[in-house]
Design an enzyme around this catalytic site. Sequence first.
Site, short mmCIF file in Angstrom:
data_model
loop_
_atom_site.label_atom_id
_atom_site.label_comp_id
_atom_site.label_asym_id
_atom_site.label_seq_id
_atom_site.Cartn_x
_atom_site.Cartn_y
_atom_site.Cartn_z
N LYS A 55 0.84 -1.21 0.00
CA LYS A 55 0.00 0.00 0.00
C LYS A 55 0.87 1.25 0.00
O LYS A 55 0.62 2.19 -0.78
CB LYS A 55 -0.89 -0.04 1.24
CG LYS A 55 -2.11 0.83 1.15
CD LYS A 55 -3.03 0.49 2.32
CE LYS A 55 -2.21 0.42 3.58
NZ LYS A 55 -2.75 -0.31 4.66
N THR A 100 4.01 1.45 -0.89
CA THR A 100 4.75 1.44 -2.15
C THR A 100 3.88 1.98 -3.29
O THR A 100 4.33 2.77 -4.13
CB THR A 100 5.21 0.00 -2.45
OG1 THR A 100 5.92 -0.48 -1.31
CG2 THR A 100 6.08 -0.07 -3.67
N LYS A 103 12.67 -7.68 11.22
CA LYS A 103 13.27 -6.88 10.16
C LYS A 103 12.20 -6.16 9.35
O LYS A 103 11.19 -6.75 8.98
CB LYS A 103 14.04 -7.84 9.26
CG LYS A 103 15.12 -7.25 8.40
CD LYS A 103 15.82 -8.40 7.67
CE LYS A 103 16.51 -7.91 6.43
NZ LYS A 103 17.83 -7.33 6.70
N PHE A 106 -3.94 -0.69 7.33
CA PHE A 106 -4.64 -1.97 7.17
C PHE A 106 -5.50 -2.00 5.90
O PHE A 106 -5.27 -1.23 4.97
CB PHE A 106 -5.50 -2.28 8.40
CG PHE A 106 -4.71 -2.50 9.67
CD1 PHE A 106 -3.41 -3.00 9.64
CD2 PHE A 106 -5.27 -2.21 10.91
CE1 PHE A 106 -2.69 -3.20 10.83
CE2 PHE A 106 -4.56 -2.42 12.09
CZ PHE A 106 -3.27 -2.91 12.04
N TRP A 141 7.25 -0.91 -8.28
CA TRP A 141 8.33 -1.47 -7.47
C TRP A 141 9.58 -1.63 -8.34
O TRP A 141 10.67 -1.27 -7.92
CB TRP A 141 7.89 -2.83 -6.89
CG TRP A 141 8.88 -3.40 -5.92
CD1 TRP A 141 8.95 -3.15 -4.58
CD2 TRP A 141 9.97 -4.28 -6.21
NE1 TRP A 141 10.01 -3.82 -4.02
CE2 TRP A 141 10.65 -4.53 -5.00
CE3 TRP A 141 10.44 -4.89 -7.38
CZ2 TRP A 141 11.77 -5.36 -4.91
CZ3 TRP A 141 11.55 -5.71 -7.32
CH2 TRP A 141 12.21 -5.94 -6.08
#
Lengths: 559, 559
Positions: B74, B76, B108, B304, B412
């Site tokens: 989301k 990104t 991480k 969310f 991406w």
Amino acid sequence: MAEFRSDIEIARAASKKPIGEIGERLGIPGEHLLPYGHDKAKVSADFIDSLADRPDGKLILVTAISPTPAGEGKTTTTVGLGDGLSAIGKKTAICLREPSLGPNFGIKGGAAGGGMAQVVPMEDINLHFTGDFHAITTANNLLAALIDNHIHWGNELDIDVRRVTWRRVVDMNDRALRQIVSSLGGPANGYPRESGFDITVASEVMAILCLARDLRDLQRRLGNIVIGARRDKTPVFARDLKAEGPMTVLLRDAMMPNLVQTLEHTPAFVHGGPFANIAHGCNSVVATRAALKLADYVVTEAGFGADLGAEKFFDIKCRKAGLSPAAAVVVATVRALKMNGGVAKDQLGTENIGALQAGCANLGRHVENVQSFGVPVVVAINHFATDSLNEIEAIRNYCDALGVEAILCRHWAQGSDGTEELAHKVAEIAESGQAQFSPLYPDSMPLLEKIETVARSIYRAGEVTVPKPVLDDLARFEEQGYGKLPVCMAKTQYSFSADPKQLGAPTGHTLPVREVRLSAGAGFVVAVCGDIMTMPGLPRSPSSERIGLSENGDIEGLF
Amino acid sequence: MAEFRSDIEIARAASKKPIGEIGERLGIPGEHLLPYGHDKAKVSADFIDSLADRPDGKLILVTAISPTPAGEGKTTTTVGLGDGLSAIGKKTAICLREPSLGPNFGIKGGAAGGGMAQVVPMEDINLHFTGDFHAITTANNLLAALIDNHIHWGNELDIDVRRVTWRRVVDMNDRALRQIVSSLGGPANGYPRESGFDITVASEVMAILCLARDLRDLQRRLGNIVIGARRDKTPVFARDLKAEGPMTVLLRDAMMPNLVQTLEHTPAFVHGGPFANIAHGCNSVVATRAALKLADYVVTEAGFGADLGAEKFFDIKCRKAGLSPAAAVVVATVRALKMNGGVAKDQLGTENIGALQAGCANLGRHVENVQSFGVPVVVAINHFATDSLNEIEAIRNYCDALGVEAILCRHWAQGSDGTEELAHKVAEIAESGQAQFSPLYPDSMPLLEKIETVARSIYRAGEVTVPKPVLDDLARFEEQGYGKLPVCMAKTQYSFSADPKQLGAPTGHTLPVREVRLSAGAGFVVAVCGDIMTMPGLPRSPSSERIGLSENGDIEGLF
């Protein structure tokens, strides 16, 4: 002054220069000055690394007589002297500690100098500033979380939950957190144990940040922190929890010194602020060393009176960082000397030569102590409007007899015009090369002897009492290889003795060492002599009740 | 891509523009841009105040299907769409939440986008950033200290120590602090009571900062916080402790929105980060409103899936701030739809049209829900390398049948080149003026009906169960004048139901309301439906163990 203006009014009216210009005065290129707003900046670690081969400027320590509620003005004098040296043409930088945020909401007050001798922006410096203390809080509490997490998941290191000494911290006066039981509520929340919080300035992480030379040294020291012990009393280290890496990452920006300016635009490094009782009470080594590379004169201060502040500055900071001060200024005021001579606070406005002369014994003792480190001394009489000429003359006469010069300073009212004479004198001493600094005791002296040496030479105690369990602890520290560390004395700041009511210059008193603590990361052994408060409380009517935003968005009531 | 580079490698290699240039793109004058280093800045409150009369740009919400461990992207996609709009010539700004620091040391991960669609400087944003969360922590804990201090000094307000609901916070995953007993150790430390800590993002102060219009509104809301009750259950407010003034002072800088940039130099406001369960999960109103004044397109996201994030964005943030979104993007991935269709995580690499089609029911439900607010929807298929053409085609077909466009996005891997089609489509919808936003329920609806309305209309629950004590609480809130507040649903994000295992698009389930909490300062009533964790723990092998500084001083292991 014709008209009284408060510190905050003066600070707000200041015509600050852009921080880039302040950096330029010291030759810091723009790309290495990381701004925080237009009037604060951090100096990049890379730039500081690049300075290693430059010669050092002269280091001047400002210290003081034993503090009293009357106020001595050590920070104010540090700023005033810095401005004075700038005014007489010396390339000067100031090094101060960062104030703690929490106490602002308890009792009115800030810590950025006063009157015409202040560092600005005062409000920012007294609030979050550049976030260093928040980073220290976070690093401290990450280690705490990792300890309880390790125990929760099986305790492979066999940490004795009754012997975890690492506490959490907040930058807040919060007595409710002094002593708690944590991990209640069942298995999902870990193993219940007694614990508590200190205020952030009491964190060993603060002391470590202020003594580390660079990030690598920081990471090494963080790894050396002893967080507690196993049932057999063998120490458990932060590195056993692999905590030093993430703690260093959290502290990466905090390790870069902060640059601000005085009202007269002298560059001022304000960086780090360890307690002056359970820690060494000086600004960071990184800031002091950077300042010495960038300026010809560096004026710095140390916490509390010279018995604590100067002694630790010399025996811990200078020893460990290889610093060699060229001169020291001992600050005294007529008012504080009269209090040391037995006058009550509400009688300080009345001339009282007898009490003043009695109080001068305190000044004399501090001067003598500082001189014993091989550092030449000037006395600065920080002028108050209520001081009488006779009183000032009495201090001068006392100092003449000691063979030390006492110079009246009016920096609070006049800025650098009020410290010109002091600045010339300090420069003369520093240039003369007469300083021959050496610490009080060698590294090789056993820990107990170090404590006794400070007690006898500096405090003039007749006896040092050390209970058996404390002797055992000291023996264990030496067995474990910590015998070469310096000692960090935690004692009341109000007296040379451990009794805050013994003012003046007591001798032959007994110094009770109640407890010793190993700060293996910072690199000293703390000798606790009396009650030391590591988490203050708020008063009945905290100053927070009077703090807020005014109609025009200014902060009201903070200072 | 020919060569795989991690997010952090891409972020470090980014050629950032000086933050002043990013500000110039939006017409922010240098003196109103307060830099934090060379690549972050805050926008001054004065400048934001001066924008009031300007027209607003178009507001675009990026929301998503129900989250799964497969990841939806989301943030990104928000970044990718922002860059896409910039690339097609629209003056665009992005609005994101600030990530929480604590969780970085557990598992991480960071929260600044990914691949070629990131905001930078990524490390700073994920660590201390500009200190906002530390300021919130401090303000929250000052209130807590004032509560215990008030009780300690005589408890004039007659606070029932068993009914203090205000908890302390730290920005740390620390299970040991979930439940504690504080003020142990005798009279000097106050009255012992049960208490605990939440993580900072769960603080009501965070929600308040994100909903306040300006400092004055902030101070008013902080004063309205209910910190607990008397024995007769009447509320005690933060203003009764005069806490709102100093809390506002602590938050003065934190209220100014932070400006950073994407990898393609689109201005990005990253400001505020309330939990999306017990709070509303959106970035600050101040940032969104400023962005709308400064840009023609503002792309923002909500936490969310759309059942929680978009609903609260519409019913809490837009309602309260008078915002009117022009379009919404619902993000889906082939992988996450397959998980919603019952595929296990380790099987996601295999084409599975049947499961994908089953999972599309989840997407369809979210699309329908968002449309029910009068906001037109586009579906963004966030492309993963493992997606098959058949799978993508199946989503397109499903969306065609719904009458909504689904656009494949490759931001991406490709940055704005991968979102050009999406950007054009979003711009077309926004310019068409077809949006007719209205919240789901009117202010005047009783609280219980509001909860039932969300449950039935958005979650498609068959029944809502509310125990008697919860009904009593709701009745009391209404008596006390809080009946007009919106409700803030705290429910698992993994399902439309309260059972995280019911994936897809369940109907007819029962929503159990276990507890209601009044957030009187933020201005909503939280309905807790199931277990909500407000203090995470660290895993057995926390990621902190792999974090540290490399030889050259870079941060290792953080992302």
